[in-house]
Design a protein around this motif. Structure first.
Motif, mmCIF file in Angstrom:
data_model
loop_
_atom_site.group_PDB
_atom_site.id
_atom_site.type_symbol
_atom_site.label_atom_id
_atom_site.label_comp_id
_atom_site.label_asym_id
_atom_site.label_seq_id
_atom_site.Cartn_x
_atom_site.Cartn_y
_atom_site.Cartn_z
ATOM 1 N N VAL A 31 0.834 -1.204 0.000
ATOM 2 C CA VAL A 31 0.000 0.000 0.000
ATOM 3 C C VAL A 31 0.872 1.257 0.000
ATOM 4 N N ASP A 32 2.033 1.172 0.661
ATOM 5 C CA ASP A 32 2.942 2.315 0.746
ATOM 6 C C ASP A 32 3.606 2.670 -0.575
ATOM 7 N N ARG A 33 3.544 1.750 -1.536
ATOM 8 C CA ARG A 33 4.231 1.965 -2.809
ATOM 9 C C ARG A 33 3.268 1.783 -3.975
ATOM 10 N N ASN A 34 3.540 2.464 -5.067
ATOM 11 C CA ASN A 34 2.797 2.214 -6.293
ATOM 12 C C ASN A 34 3.242 0.878 -6.872
ATOM 13 N N GLY A 35 2.287 0.042 -7.285
ATOM 14 C CA GLY A 35 2.633 -1.255 -7.847
ATOM 15 C C GLY A 35 2.537 -2.356 -6.806
ATOM 16 N N THR A 36 2.433 -3.587 -7.282
ATOM 17 C CA THR A 36 2.231 -4.726 -6.383
ATOM 18 C C THR A 36 3.512 -5.504 -6.084
ATOM 19 N N GLN A 37 4.568 -5.254 -6.878
ATOM 20 C CA GLN A 37 5.841 -5.948 -6.649
ATOM 21 C C GLN A 37 7.004 -4.959 -6.709
ATOM 22 N N THR A 38 6.793 -3.780 -6.141
ATOM 23 C CA THR A 38 7.826 -2.741 -6.139
ATOM 24 C C THR A 38 8.383 -2.484 -4.747
ATOM 25 N N HIS A 39 7.766 -3.067 -3.723
ATOM 26 C CA HIS A 39 8.204 -2.849 -2.353
ATOM 27 C C HIS A 39 9.273 -3.870 -1.953
ATOM 28 N N HIS A 40 10.055 -3.505 -0.945
ATOM 29 C CA HIS A 40 11.100 -4.379 -0.425
ATOM 30 C C HIS A 40 11.188 -4.175 1.089
ATOM 31 N N PHE A 41 11.646 -5.187 1.788
ATOM 32 C CA PHE A 41 11.941 -5.019 3.215
ATOM 33 C C PHE A 41 12.917 -6.107 3.648
ATOM 34 N N THR A 42 13.704 -5.802 4.670
ATOM 35 C CA THR A 42 14.589 -6.793 5.267
ATOM 36 C C THR A 42 13.866 -7.453 6.433
ATOM 37 N N LYS A 43 14.410 -8.552 6.923
ATOM 38 C CA LYS A 43 13.819 -9.237 8.066
ATOM 39 C C LYS A 43 13.772 -8.310 9.272
ATOM 40 N N THR A 44 14.842 -7.561 9.485
ATOM 41 C CA THR A 44 14.906 -6.638 10.625
ATOM 42 C C THR A 44 13.832 -5.570 10.519
ATOM 43 N N GLU A 45 13.654 -5.015 9.314
ATOM 44 C CA GLU A 45 12.633 -3.983 9.110
ATOM 45 C C GLU A 45 11.235 -4.544 9.345
ATOM 46 N N PHE A 46 10.999 -5.763 8.877
ATOM 47 C CA PHE A 46 9.680 -6.372 9.042
ATOM 48 C C PHE A 46 9.389 -6.642 10.510
ATOM 49 N N LEU A 47 10.355 -7.186 11.234
ATOM 50 C CA LEU A 47 10.159 -7.490 12.653
ATOM 51 C C LEU A 47 9.851 -6.220 13.447
ATOM 52 N N LYS A 48 10.539 -5.135 13.110
ATOM 53 C CA LYS A 48 10.293 -3.870 13.802
ATOM 54 C C LYS A 48 8.899 -3.344 13.502
ATOM 55 N N ARG A 49 8.500 -3.408 12.238
ATOM 56 C CA ARG A 49 7.174 -2.895 11.879
ATOM 57 C C ARG A 49 6.084 -3.735 12.528
ATOM 58 N N TYR A 50 6.310 -5.035 12.602
ATOM 59 C CA TYR A 50 5.356 -5.927 13.278
ATOM 60 C C TYR A 50 5.208 -5.518 14.749
ATOM 61 N N LYS A 51 6.326 -5.329 15.419
ATOM 62 C CA LYS A 51 6.268 -4.968 16.841
ATOM 63 C C LYS A 51 5.658 -3.584 17.050
ATOM 64 N N ASP A 52 5.996 -2.640 16.171
ATOM 65 C CA ASP A 52 5.446 -1.285 16.294
ATOM 66 C C ASP A 52 3.926 -1.286 16.176
ATOM 67 N N ASN A 53 3.375 -2.197 15.374
ATOM 68 C CA ASN A 53 1.938 -2.246 15.156
ATOM 69 C C ASN A 53 1.190 -3.084 16.183
ATOM 70 N N PHE A 54 1.807 -4.171 16.639
ATOM 71 C CA PHE A 54 1.073 -5.103 17.504
ATOM 72 C C PHE A 54 1.667 -5.245 18.896
ATOM 73 N N ASN A 55 2.703 -4.453 19.186
ATOM 74 C CA ASN A 55 3.284 -4.373 20.530
ATOM 75 C C ASN A 55 3.699 -5.746 21.062
ATOM 76 N N GLU A 56 4.237 -6.565 20.205
ATOM 77 C CA GLU A 56 4.746 -7.863 20.628
ATOM 78 C C GLU A 56 5.830 -8.321 19.679
ATOM 79 N N ASP A 57 6.768 -9.107 20.196
ATOM 80 C CA ASP A 57 7.825 -9.663 19.367
ATOM 81 C C ASP A 57 7.284 -10.820 18.547
ATOM 82 N N LEU A 58 7.768 -10.924 17.335
ATOM 83 C CA LEU A 58 7.368 -12.028 16.471
ATOM 84 C C LEU A 58 8.230 -13.230 16.778
ATOM 85 N N LYS A 59 7.585 -14.332 17.122
ATOM 86 C CA LYS A 59 8.323 -15.546 17.518
ATOM 87 C C LYS A 59 7.898 -16.726 16.656
ATOM 88 N N ILE A 60 8.410 -16.764 15.451
ATOM 89 C CA ILE A 60 8.186 -17.936 14.588
ATOM 90 C C ILE A 60 9.486 -18.241 13.849
#
Length: 317
Positions: free
Chosen positions: A288-317
Motif C-alpha cells: 500500500v505504501d508503494r505504487n505497484g504490487t511488486q515494487t516494495h522491499h523489506f529486510t527481516k529486521t525492518e519487518f520485525l520492527k514494523r510488526y512490533k510497532d503495530n502489535f506491541n509484541e515480538d514475532l516468535k516464529i
C-alpha cells in the motif's frame, strides 16, 4: 507443519490507473442498467502483477520458498527476469505459450480506494491443462488463487485426491465457477479467504448463511481493508487490526495478495492464527505504501520492527 508452498494463480501485467474523484460522482444509481460513463485517470502505470505472482513475490521477501505454477505468453521475458531475481521462487513449472500474450489486468481506483477491474485471460486460459498430480509431494500446501476457473476446479479436485491441504481464494471467479464445484472446493479447503464483499458474494452464490460456511470450512479469513480482518475457526472469532501505513495511502492494489503471503508465512510453520493474521496485516501495508504490487522491499529486521510497532509484541516464529 508444511514443507513447501505451491502457488497457483494468475501471472499478469497490471495496468493501474487512478483518479482524484469518486466513481459515485459519475454514476446515476437509477441508470446503471444503461450505464455509459468515462473516467479521466490522473495516473497510469504498467506493473508486474497477477495473484499468483504477487503472492510468490511477497513470500520470497519473507524468506519462504514457493513453487509458482502458471501459464504465460510470448511477452513474458521481462517478467521472468524479474521473478528470477527473487531468491525463493521456483519458476521451473511456469509454462510459456508462444502464440498468445500473457494475461493482463486493468484496474481503475478512485479517491476512496474503490476499484473496478477488467481482465484479459491471454495465456491464462490454458492453465487448466496443467496437472498438479505429479507435482505434489508429501508435506505440500497448495494456494488456489484466482486463475482460469476450470484450472481452479481441477486443482481443488487434484489436491483432495492427493490428500493435500489448500487455501481457496475464488475472488473474481466466484460468479464463473459452477455452484456445485464452488461448494465442493469450499467444503474441502483448509483455509477459505476473501474480502468482505467476496465472502458475501460466496454466500449469495451458494445459498448459505455465514454459519453454514463456517461449519463447512476449517478456517475462514475475511479481510476488510483499513478495518482489519477476521479469522474464524471452530466457532471462535479472532479480530485482527490493520497495520499502519507509513504515509497517506498510495495504492491498495495487491494488498490482499500481500496479506495472503504474510498469513501463509506463519500458517505453514504452525503459528497461532492471531499471529498469522498480524503477519498478513504487516505484509499488506508494504505494498500500500508503494505504487505497484511488486515494487516494495523489506529486510527481516525492518519487518520485525514494523510488526512490533503495530502489535506491541515480538514475532516468535
Amino acid at each position: 507443519m508444511y514443507k513447501r508452498i505451491i502457488v497457483t494463480g494468475s501471472v499478469a501485467y497490471d495496468h493501474i490507473m487512478s483518479m482524484p474523484s469518486r466513481f459515485g460522482d459519475h454514476i446515476l444509481p437509477d441508470k446503471i442498467h444503461i450505464i455509459n460513463v468515462s473516467f479521466i485517470m490522473e495516473r497510469f502505470r504498467r506493473e508486474f502483477g497477477g495473484t499468483g505472482g504477487n503472492i510468490s513475490y511477497n513470500l520470497s521477501l519473507l524468506n519462504v520458498k514457493s513453487n509458482l505454477i502458471a501459464t504465460v505468453g510470448n511477452d513474458f521475458h521481462e517478467y521472468l527476469t524479474h521473478l528470477r531475481k527473487q531468491k525463493h521462487i521456483d519458476t521451473s513449472k511456469i509454462k510459456i505459450y508462444k502464440k498468445v500474450p500473457t494475461a493482463s489486468g486493468f484496474v481503475m481506483t478512485d479517491q476512496d480506494d474503490n476499484q473496478i477491474w477488467g481482465f484479459y485471460e491471454g495465456a491464462m486460459r490454458y492453465a487448466n491443462k496443467i496437472s498438479l498430480a505429479k507435482i505434489f509431494k508429501k508435506g505440500d500446501f497448495l494456494v488456489i488463487a484466482p486463475n482460469n476457473p476450470l484450472a481452479m476446479i481441477r486443482y481443488a479436485k487434484e489436491a483432495v485426491a492427493a490428500g493435500i491441504d489448500y487455501m481457496f481464494d475464488p475472488a473474481f471467479n466466484i460468479p464463473h465457477i459452477p455452484t456445485y464445484n464452488l461448494k465442493e472446493a469450499l467444503e474441502n479447503a483448509k483455509v477459505v479467504i476473501g474480502n468482505d464483499y467476496e465472502i458475501a458474494l460466496i454466500l449469495e452464490r451458494i445459498g448459505w448463511n455465514l454459519h453454514e460456511l463456517l461449519d463447512a470450512t476449517d478456517i475462514v479469513v475475511t479481510t476488510m481493508g483499513k478495518d482489519g480482518s477476521v479469522i474464524s475457526k471452530d466457532g471462535k472469532i479472532i479480530k485482527i487490526k490493520s497495520a499502519k501505513t507509513q504515509k497517506k495511502i498510495i495504492d491498495p492494489t495487491g494488498a490482499g495478495d500481500a496479506y495472503r503471503a504474510g498469513f501463509l508465512s506463519g500458517f505453514i510453520k504452525g503459528a497461532p492464527l492471531k499471529t498469522c493474521g498480524q503477519l498478513g496485516a504487516t505484509c499488506s501495508v508494504y505494498t500500500v505504501d508503494r505504487n505497484g504490487t511488486q515494487t516494495h522491499h523489506f529486510t527481516k529486521t525492518e519487518f520485525l520492527k514494523r510488526y512490533k510497532d503495530n502489535f506491541n509484541e515480538d514475532l516468535k516464529i
